[in-house]
Design an enzyme around this catalytic site. Sequence first.
Site, PDB file in Angstrom:
ATOM      1  N   HIS A  66       0.827  -1.210   0.000  1.00  0.00           N
ATOM      2  CA  HIS A  66       0.000   0.000   0.000  1.00  0.00           C
ATOM      3  C   HIS A  66       0.855   1.252   0.000  1.00  0.00           C
ATOM      4  CE1 HIS A  66      -4.082   1.686   0.673  1.00  0.00           C
ATOM      5  NE2 HIS A  66      -3.422   2.681   1.216  1.00  0.00           N
ATOM      6  N   ASP A  96       0.230   5.488  -1.209  1.00  0.00           N
ATOM      7  CA  ASP A  96      -0.773   6.455  -1.658  1.00  0.00           C
ATOM      8  C   ASP A  96      -0.219   7.536  -2.574  1.00  0.00           C
ATOM      9  OD1 ASP A  96      -3.523   5.997  -0.488  1.00  0.00           O
ATOM     10  OD2 ASP A  96      -2.328   5.790   1.329  1.00  0.00           O
ATOM     11  N   GLU A 149      -8.728   1.445  -2.739  1.00  0.00           N
ATOM     12  CA  GLU A 149      -8.902   1.582  -1.294  1.00  0.00           C
ATOM     13  C   GLU A 149     -10.324   2.066  -0.988  1.00  0.00           C
ATOM     14  OE1 GLU A 149      -6.561   3.139   2.661  1.00  0.00           O
ATOM     15  OE2 GLU A 149      -6.236   4.213   0.785  1.00  0.00           O
ATOM     16  N   HIS A 207     -13.608   1.918   3.718  1.00  0.00           N
ATOM     17  CA  HIS A 207     -12.566   2.831   4.199  1.00  0.00           C
ATOM     18  C   HIS A 207     -12.982   3.288   5.590  1.00  0.00           C
ATOM     19  CE1 HIS A 207      -9.779   6.378   4.200  1.00  0.00           C
ATOM     20  NE2 HIS A 207      -8.978   5.375   3.852  1.00  0.00           N
ATOM     21  N   HIS A 247      -9.238  -1.965   7.053  1.00  0.00           N
ATOM     22  CA  HIS A 247     -10.315  -0.975   7.220  1.00  0.00           C
ATOM     23  C   HIS A 247     -11.670  -1.572   7.572  1.00  0.00           C
ATOM     24  CE1 HIS A 247      -8.506   2.942   6.449  1.00  0.00           C
ATOM     25  NE2 HIS A 247      -7.838   2.424   5.435  1.00  0.00           N
ATOM     26  N   HIS A 297      -2.647  -3.117   4.550  1.00  0.00           N
ATOM     27  CA  HIS A 297      -1.904  -2.226   5.457  1.00  0.00           C
ATOM     28  C   HIS A 297      -2.583  -2.203   6.825  1.00  0.00           C
ATOM     29  CE1 HIS A 297      -5.037   0.228   3.676  1.00  0.00           C
ATOM     30  NE2 HIS A 297      -4.712   1.317   4.334  1.00  0.00           N
ATOM     31  N   ASP A 308       2.082   2.010   3.810  1.00  0.00           N
ATOM     32  CA  ASP A 308       1.159   3.153   3.800  1.00  0.00           C
ATOM     33  C   ASP A 308       1.896   4.477   3.624  1.00  0.00           C
ATOM     34  OD1 ASP A 308      -1.285   4.394   3.702  1.00  0.00           O
ATOM     35  OD2 ASP A 308      -1.744   4.197   5.826  1.00  0.00           O
TER      36      ASP A 308
END
Length: 441
Positions: A46, A48, A158, A185, A226, A247, A355
């Site tokens: 993961h 971003d 995600e 999420h 999540h 993650h 992350d």
Amino acid sequence: MRLRLTLALAAALSSTSPVLAQEGDRDEYLDRAVRLMRRTPLIDGHNDLPWQMRGRASNKVAEFDLSVDRSRDFPDNPLHTDIPRLREGRVGGQFWSVYIPIRRRGGGPSDVQTVMEQMDVVHRLAAMYPDDLEIALTAEDVERAFRRGKIASMIGMEGGHSINNSLGALRACYAMGARYMTLTHSLGTLWADSATGQRIRGGLTPFGEEVIREMNRLGMLVDLSHVSAEVMHDTLDVAEAPVIFSHSSARGLVDHPRNVPDDVLLRLRENGGLVMVTFVPSYISPAVRAHSLARRAEVARLQDLHGGDGDAVRSGLEAWTDENPTPSATISDVADHIEHVKEIAGIEHVGIGGDYDGISSLPVGLEDVSTYPDLIAEMLRRGWSDREVRALLGENVLRVMRSNERVAERLQKERPASDAIMEELDADYVAPPETVSSAGG
């Protein structure tokens, strides 16, 4: 190689870390880590960066140069990822998160367009930097890219709000290259509860179960980071292929709802899935987690005391923060979570999901993507064998990908694409009014 904080500093900041070896031995562990990473791709679950491209450059990929080190360009909000630091970190494969914010439970039609724009960013980055990045859709693609000296680039969605309750949209995202989807999420979807939102469904709805079945039929990894613990168990009841946590860390060490409980870790042995341990400080450090809870309580106290006086609340919180500075997580905390997952689930069920660029603070010693070799050196220092390290680096991820590919090949022969509609399967469920705007992580 850019100067890093030494493992000795990280150990000094952690009361649980064993005494480190001498400097020469420490170099030996790092050299050994790099040798292993040359042969086995480190595959991170993961990152971003695509959302950073949207926020910092309005998705204008050609105008934001990632071929140079950008670590000093944004001192107040540093970028964690660029190609030089990916290379220094020996990253062999990366799931790029195509995160989009969820502003109301369930999402909306615009989310499908936004997530497709973010997938387009990943494809354009690979086209912009062909000597470094290569799109990978299968485990074989990952291995081929790694042999060619490229960073295998995969796409992970995600949040299930990205499909707007449509299996057709799910299939379209798979066709664009998405190879995992995180079911929720910070808020739930209309068919699954989030770990951090209101518990309304109590797990998966019938349509949520159909989403899992269709993801298995496609060969898309089901990502349970999540989601609520109930959704974790419901998914493991339904899934025909190994799941991932792209993650997350271990709830047995830090009681955060985003972490994985031990009873779920035990079920991964039968399912074949894995937890890709994350670096988020409040997920991995008991001290940081306790500080976060105390700060939240102080905010509530100040709001109750001062009512609508926002200035008084801010002033009071600043004074509290001065007296109670945020503690630091360390590389040793991350290693502790990796070892806990290994102990409970088994060595076949642990990976890495940093992350990066989805969070604002990171553990001491893991400040950006260049530092992965230091984490691997820490595992070697703790007595991990070469075989165990190779499993952690990427062999476990590749096994899970191959298993999903085999299940998909079988299921596509057994049944056609699902034409299920949420409003029909979940006719007894009413959409709740939960709304919020939330960032990544």
